[in-house]
Design an enzyme around this catalytic site. Structure first.
Site, PDB file in Angstrom:
ATOM      1  N   GLU A  46      96.061  21.775  20.064  1.00 47.40           N
ATOM      2  CA  GLU A  46      97.256  22.487  19.567  1.00 47.40           C
ATOM      3  C   GLU A  46      97.602  23.728  20.388  1.00 47.40           C
ATOM      4  O   GLU A  46      98.752  24.156  20.433  1.00 47.40           O
ATOM      5  CB  GLU A  46      97.065  22.880  18.096  1.00 47.40           C
ATOM      6  CG  GLU A  46      95.875  23.806  17.857  1.00 47.40           C
ATOM      7  CD  GLU A  46      95.671  24.196  16.407  1.00 47.40           C
ATOM      8  OE1 GLU A  46      96.437  23.771  15.533  1.00 47.40           O
ATOM      9  OE2 GLU A  46      94.705  24.955  16.140  1.00 47.40           O
TER      10      GLU A  46
ATOM     11  N   MET B  28      93.424  20.066  16.285  1.00 49.43           N
ATOM     12  CA  MET B  28      93.290  21.509  16.066  1.00 49.43           C
ATOM     13  C   MET B  28      92.301  22.124  17.056  1.00 49.43           C
ATOM     14  O   MET B  28      91.780  21.437  17.938  1.00 49.43           O
ATOM     15  CB  MET B  28      92.850  21.783  14.635  1.00 49.43           C
ATOM     16  CG  MET B  28      93.977  21.680  13.628  1.00 49.43           C
ATOM     17  SD  MET B  28      93.393  22.169  11.987  1.00 49.43           S
ATOM     18  CE  MET B  28      94.951  22.372  11.133  1.00 49.43           C
TER      19      MET B  28
ATOM     20  N   ARG C 247     102.356   1.470  24.994  1.00 49.84           N
ATOM     21  CA  ARG C 247     102.861   2.833  24.823  1.00 49.84           C
ATOM     22  C   ARG C 247     101.832   3.873  25.248  1.00 49.84           C
ATOM     23  O   ARG C 247     100.646   3.577  25.362  1.00 49.84           O
ATOM     24  CB  ARG C 247     103.116   3.096  23.329  1.00 49.84           C
ATOM     25  CG  ARG C 247     104.381   2.508  22.800  1.00 49.84           C
ATOM     26  CD  ARG C 247     104.426   2.697  21.298  1.00 49.84           C
ATOM     27  NE  ARG C 247     105.725   2.328  20.779  1.00 49.84           N
ATOM     28  CZ  ARG C 247     105.970   2.056  19.507  1.00 49.84           C
ATOM     29  NH1 ARG C 247     104.996   2.095  18.619  1.00 49.84           N
ATOM     30  NH2 ARG C 247     107.183   1.759  19.117  1.00 49.84           N
TER      31      ARG C 247
ATOM     32  N   GLN D  82      91.785  17.071   9.668  1.00 49.97           N
ATOM     33  CA  GLN D  82      90.517  17.386  10.349  1.00 49.97           C
ATOM     34  C   GLN D  82      89.648  18.343   9.551  1.00 49.97           C
ATOM     35  O   GLN D  82      88.488  18.557   9.889  1.00 49.97           O
ATOM     36  CB  GLN D  82      90.816  18.024  11.723  1.00 49.97           C
ATOM     37  CG  GLN D  82      91.474  17.059  12.686  1.00 49.97           C
ATOM     38  CD  GLN D  82      92.261  17.797  13.757  1.00 49.97           C
ATOM     39  OE1 GLN D  82      91.798  17.959  14.863  1.00 49.97           O
ATOM     40  NE2 GLN D  82      93.456  18.236  13.430  1.00 49.97           N
TER      41      GLN D  82
ATOM     42  N   ASP E  68      86.752  24.775  14.780  1.00 50.82           N
ATOM     43  CA  ASP E  68      87.137  25.039  16.178  1.00 50.82           C
ATOM     44  C   ASP E  68      85.936  25.225  17.105  1.00 50.82           C
ATOM     45  O   ASP E  68      86.080  25.142  18.320  1.00 50.82           O
ATOM     46  CB  ASP E  68      87.998  26.307  16.262  1.00 50.82           C
ATOM     47  CG  ASP E  68      89.243  26.235  15.382  1.00 50.82           C
ATOM     48  OD1 ASP E  68      89.655  25.118  15.050  1.00 50.82           O
ATOM     49  OD2 ASP E  68      89.772  27.301  15.033  1.00 50.82           O
TER      50      ASP E  68
ATOM     51  N   GLY F 110      90.063  29.558   7.032  1.00 53.92           N
ATOM     52  CA  GLY F 110      90.422  28.177   6.711  1.00 53.92           C
ATOM     53  C   GLY F 110      89.222  27.410   6.191  1.00 53.92           C
ATOM     54  O   GLY F 110      88.089  27.694   6.568  1.00 53.92           O
TER      55      GLY F 110
END
Ligand code: F6P
Length: 364
Positions: free
Chosen positions: A237, A184, A177, A290, A142, A11
């Site tokens: 995720e 990710m 809320r 991201q 990551d 990626g």
């Protein structure tokens, strides 16, 4: 003339262009080196006709702050699993690594600089074992590669995720809320944990620590009194409830072997509703935001350091290694060591202790 071939695989990630530029600029100080780039990871070498371009200092001028990669990337297929269409329309994976190595050597390439994450560095190691002169550069938002203090692109992703938390706090407060933001990270919770601490979230759920939905509910309820209050939850995720599974979908893209993670924020809201949590909730999935756009200064600097060091490893013939940042040094570590185990969040990590100290619930 000696040649280095740059490959960007997996990626995309902010800072790829800054690494490419740094390799080319450093190489241009040597009279007898030129740098080439293979388009779309190793595809450019494997395709007929070949798609490889010469990366001159002119071509890389000013690209250090551009997102993406000027030589493109892919996280499908590769030299060991090249997809070939069968007569019945299905695909089989074919190993073309020997042929590719022959082609790379025939092209007069002395060093391959493979900029990529764990999957790409596994390919680097396998190619090295087959006799190719490979040097790895650790790329991934990551931050899940061990042997290096940090991968480039990670801090930019943290910055983007933190900015999202900052924005969600104001809308959550205005509407009383709970806002859940899904980030990710695949099997590693680094982006989530850093953004939760930096943004001041109330709950942070990561893949390494399966969560207890009742504990999450209790934490959130404590933020509301007589129906008023707000909270922000950062969920990675790959997070999953105790005894449950990650939320994913299998992709039917040819040559794509990863699970497509995504949807845990929606599931979390459903779980909270099902056990009687009453306040309104909304989810935001940050996804590829991201990964796109300009790298922050930290990642530009890290990428520049990785790129210069990678080329100097080529000069020294230091192959089968990955560049690693071990503060304050840039060192080379065997690729086999770099891919041996992922860099995951552990209970004794200092940031976990800090998060707990700030009262952030990790869901257990
Ligand atoms: O590994 C980087 C990463 O961005 C993960 O965080 C994410 O799960 C995955 O890649 C998504 O990849 P793709 O480009 O296939 O959507």
């Amino acid at each position: 003339m000696k040649r280095a071939l740059i490959v960007t695989g997996g990626g995309d990630c902010p800072g790829l262009n800054a690494v490419i530029r740094a390799v080319v600029k450093r190489a241009s100080q040597e009279k007898d080196w030129e740098v080439l780039g293979s388009i779309q990871a190793f595809n450019g070498v494997l395709w007929e006709p070949t798609e490889v371009k010469i990366l001159t200092p002119d071509l890389v001028r000013g690209i250090h702050f551009q997102g993406g990669t000027i030589i493109e990337t892919t996280n499908k297929g590769g030299p060991f699993a090249w997809p070939v269409k069968n007569n019945d329309g299905t695909y089989s994976a074919v190993d073309r690594s020997d042929e590719m190595i022959r082609k790379i050597k025939y092209m007069g390439i002395d060093a391959v600089i493979n900029i990529g994450g764990d999957g790409s560095q596994r390919i680097s190691q396998a190619l090295y074992e087959k006799g190719l002169n490979v040097i790895g550069v650790p790329k991934t938002i990551d931050n899940d590669l061990s042997s290096t203090d940090s991968t480039f692109g990670f801090q930019t992703a943290v910055e983007i995720a933190t900015e999202a938390v900052d924005k969600l706090v104001t809308t959550a407060a205005s509407h009383n809320r709970v806002l859940v933001v899904e980030v990710m990270g695949r099997y590693a919770g680094w982006i989530a944990l850093n953004a939760a601490v930096a943004g001041g979230a109330e709950v942070c759920l990561i893949p390494e620590f399966p969560y207890d939905i009742n504990i999450v509910k209790e934490k959130l309820e404590a933020r509301f009194s007589r129906g008023r209050g707000f909270a922000v939850v950062v969920v990675s995720e790959g997070a999953k409830p105790i005894g449950g599974e990650m939320v994913f979908e299998k992709s039917n893209e040819v040559g794509y072997e990863n699970l497509r993670l995504g949807g845990i924020s929606h599931q979390l809201i459903r779980q909270l509703k099902s056990i009687g949590f009453e306040p309104d909730m909304r989810e935001t999935v940050l996804g590829h935001l991201q990964r796109g756009g300009i790298p922050i200064a930290y990642d530009r600097v890290l990428s520049a350091q990785f790129g210069v060091k990678a080329f100097e490893m080529a000069l020294a013939g230091d192959y089968g290694k990955m560049v690693a940042y071990r503060h304050p040094y840039f060192v080379s570590v065997p690729l086999s060591e770099a891919i041996a185990q992922p860099n995951l969040v552990t209970l004794d990590n200092a940031l976990v202790k800090t998060a707990k100290g700030l009262g952030i619930s990790l869901g257990f």
